[in-house]
Design a protein around this motif. Structure first.
Motif, PDB file in Angstrom:
ATOM      1  N   LEU A  12      57.273 -13.879  42.132  1.00 44.46           N
ATOM      2  CA  LEU A  12      58.310 -13.986  43.251  1.00 44.46           C
ATOM      3  C   LEU A  12      57.916 -13.816  44.463  1.00 44.46           C
ATOM      4  O   LEU A  12      58.185 -14.743  45.394  1.00 44.46           O
ATOM      5  N   GLY A  62      67.389 -15.009  33.739  1.00 44.63           N
ATOM      6  CA  GLY A  62      66.618 -15.971  33.140  1.00 44.63           C
ATOM      7  C   GLY A  62      66.674 -15.941  31.747  1.00 44.63           C
ATOM      8  O   GLY A  62      66.647 -17.203  31.253  1.00 44.63           O
ATOM      9  N   LEU A  65      63.111 -18.083  35.724  1.00 44.73           N
ATOM     10  CA  LEU A  65      62.119 -17.174  35.254  1.00 44.73           C
ATOM     11  C   LEU A  65      62.335 -15.709  34.092  1.00 44.73           C
ATOM     12  O   LEU A  65      63.433 -15.396  34.270  1.00 44.73           O
ATOM     13  N   ILE A  79      66.422 -10.363  37.579  1.00 45.96           N
ATOM     14  CA  ILE A  79      66.224 -11.596  37.566  1.00 45.96           C
ATOM     15  C   ILE A  79      65.743 -12.217  35.944  1.00 45.96           C
ATOM     16  O   ILE A  79      65.895 -13.325  35.436  1.00 45.96           O
ATOM     17  N   PRO A  91      64.159 -17.736  42.221  1.00 45.44           N
ATOM     18  CA  PRO A  91      64.946 -17.432  40.978  1.00 45.44           C
ATOM     19  C   PRO A  91      66.092 -18.136  40.973  1.00 45.44           C
ATOM     20  O   PRO A  91      66.782 -18.398  40.005  1.00 45.44           O
TER      21      PRO A  91
END
Ligand code: AMP
Length: 324
Positions: free
Chosen positions: A66, A302, A77, A298, A72
């Motif tokens: 990141l 993801g 991710l 995240i 993202p």
């Protein structure tokens, strides 16, 4: 929009080989492609590891990616182990793979040599098949990798063709995307080997403490003579440092030779240190600000997005091979 899948193992700290070989490309490609970027924690298990360390390195790696510009909102991710469909397809592809072709893999041969005393794990042997499953479960169009991964990707392409021929045309045969000149950065302590997380002494880790980075560059292996000249055969150490400097400064090799004509190795190394901190200044500051909860969120989102695509493809694949 065309789709990309690529991955990186959480087996150590991210180094400039990872960055110039793959991450930098993905940061560009995410503008125009749908990118799936996987933290390859299952691949990390192919060599001896400590569970707590694997968990820690997974978050470390995600926050480093990141900080280096993986967005993202554009890139999915995710953690490989969060997507069970990879393992399902891995088995199907294993049954299409030949023992003989896996034995030819350079990485397997290298690792087999390294672990021959302890015993060579079957995971190391099978790893290219799991890698093929990682790519094919998303039916990716393109796979950006460093030169070291080309042989594995050739196997992925072959397995896609083999599956299509044996059962029914389903998989795209993915293109291998390599940035030719940065495709392989060599180790700082042994320029005959690639810079690799499994040999940390020779790695220039992007987020290491300032002093450690300075020390690594100062100690980097050079060659006999004093000239800063690009000659990978006769001067592999200096040539590798020149490639690194080239990418840190955007200068050509001829400009670098000119800049250091009449100067010595120490002057050159001093400039590499300066260039390193200039280049990675923003990322190093950004990394310190990223919180663990943010990374967790995240990775969770993801995983949801990756699972959706992977599951959909898996259902189709199971029907094709007669399991549904
Ligand atoms: P790994 O560190 O093996 O998980 O590799 C992650 C990505 O970085 C892959 O795309 C590799 O091809 C790339 N890579 C790893 N080491 C190097 C290196 N020394 N030079 C260039 N690319 C590399």
């Amino acid at each position: 929009m065309k789709r990309i899948l690529t991955g990186i193992k959480p087996t150590g700290e991210i180094h400039i080989g990872n960055y110039f070989g793959m991450i930098k490309e993905v940061v560009e490609l995410q503008k125009n492609y749908q990118v799936f970027l996987m933290i390859a924690d299952l691949h990390a298990q192919t060599v001896p590891y400590k569970p707590q360390e694997l968990k820690f390195l997974t978050y470390e790696l995600a926050s480093s990616l990141l900080a280096l510009g993986i967005d993202p909102k554009k890139t999915v991710l995710f953690r490989q182990s969060d997507i069970p469909a990879h393992l399902y397809l891995y088995w199907i592809l294993s049954c299409l793979s030949y023992f003989g072709e896996l034995q030819l893999m350079h990485e397997f041969k290298e690792q087999a040599e390294r672990y021959k005393k302890q015993g060579v794990g079957v995971g190391i042997f099978m790893y290219p098949v799991l890698q093929a499953a990682d790519v094919l479960i998303y039916n990716a169009d393109l796979v950006p990798v460093g030169q070291d991964q080309v042989q594995h990707l050739e196997l992925t392409r072959e397995l896609a063709r083999r599956f299509n021929k044996r059962f029914k045309k389903f998989f795209k045969v993915p293109e291998i995307y390599i940035h030719e000149e940065t495709a392989k950065i060599m180790s700082l302590d042994d320029p005959s080997k690639k810079m690799s997380k499994s040999l940390p002494e020779g790695c220039l880790e992007i987020f290491a403490p300032e002093n450690a980075i300075k020390e690594k560059i100062k100690k980097a292996v050079t060659d006999s003579g004093q000239e800063i000249k690009y000659d990978p055969q006769k001067k592999p150490g200096i040539s590798n440092l020149m490639i690194i400097y080239k990418y840190l400064t955007n200068k050509t090799l001829a400009e670098i030779e000119e800049e250091f004509s009449g100067l010595g190795y120490n002057d050159f190394k001093g400039k590499i240190i300066e260039a390193f901190f200039d280049y990675f200044k923003v990322a190093r500051v950004a990394k310190r600000k990223i919180k663990k909860e943010e990374v967790e969120k995240i990775l969770r989102i993801g995983a949801q997005k990756a699972n959706q695509v992977a599951k959909e493809n898996l259902i189709k694949i199971l029907k094709i091979v007669g399991l549904k």
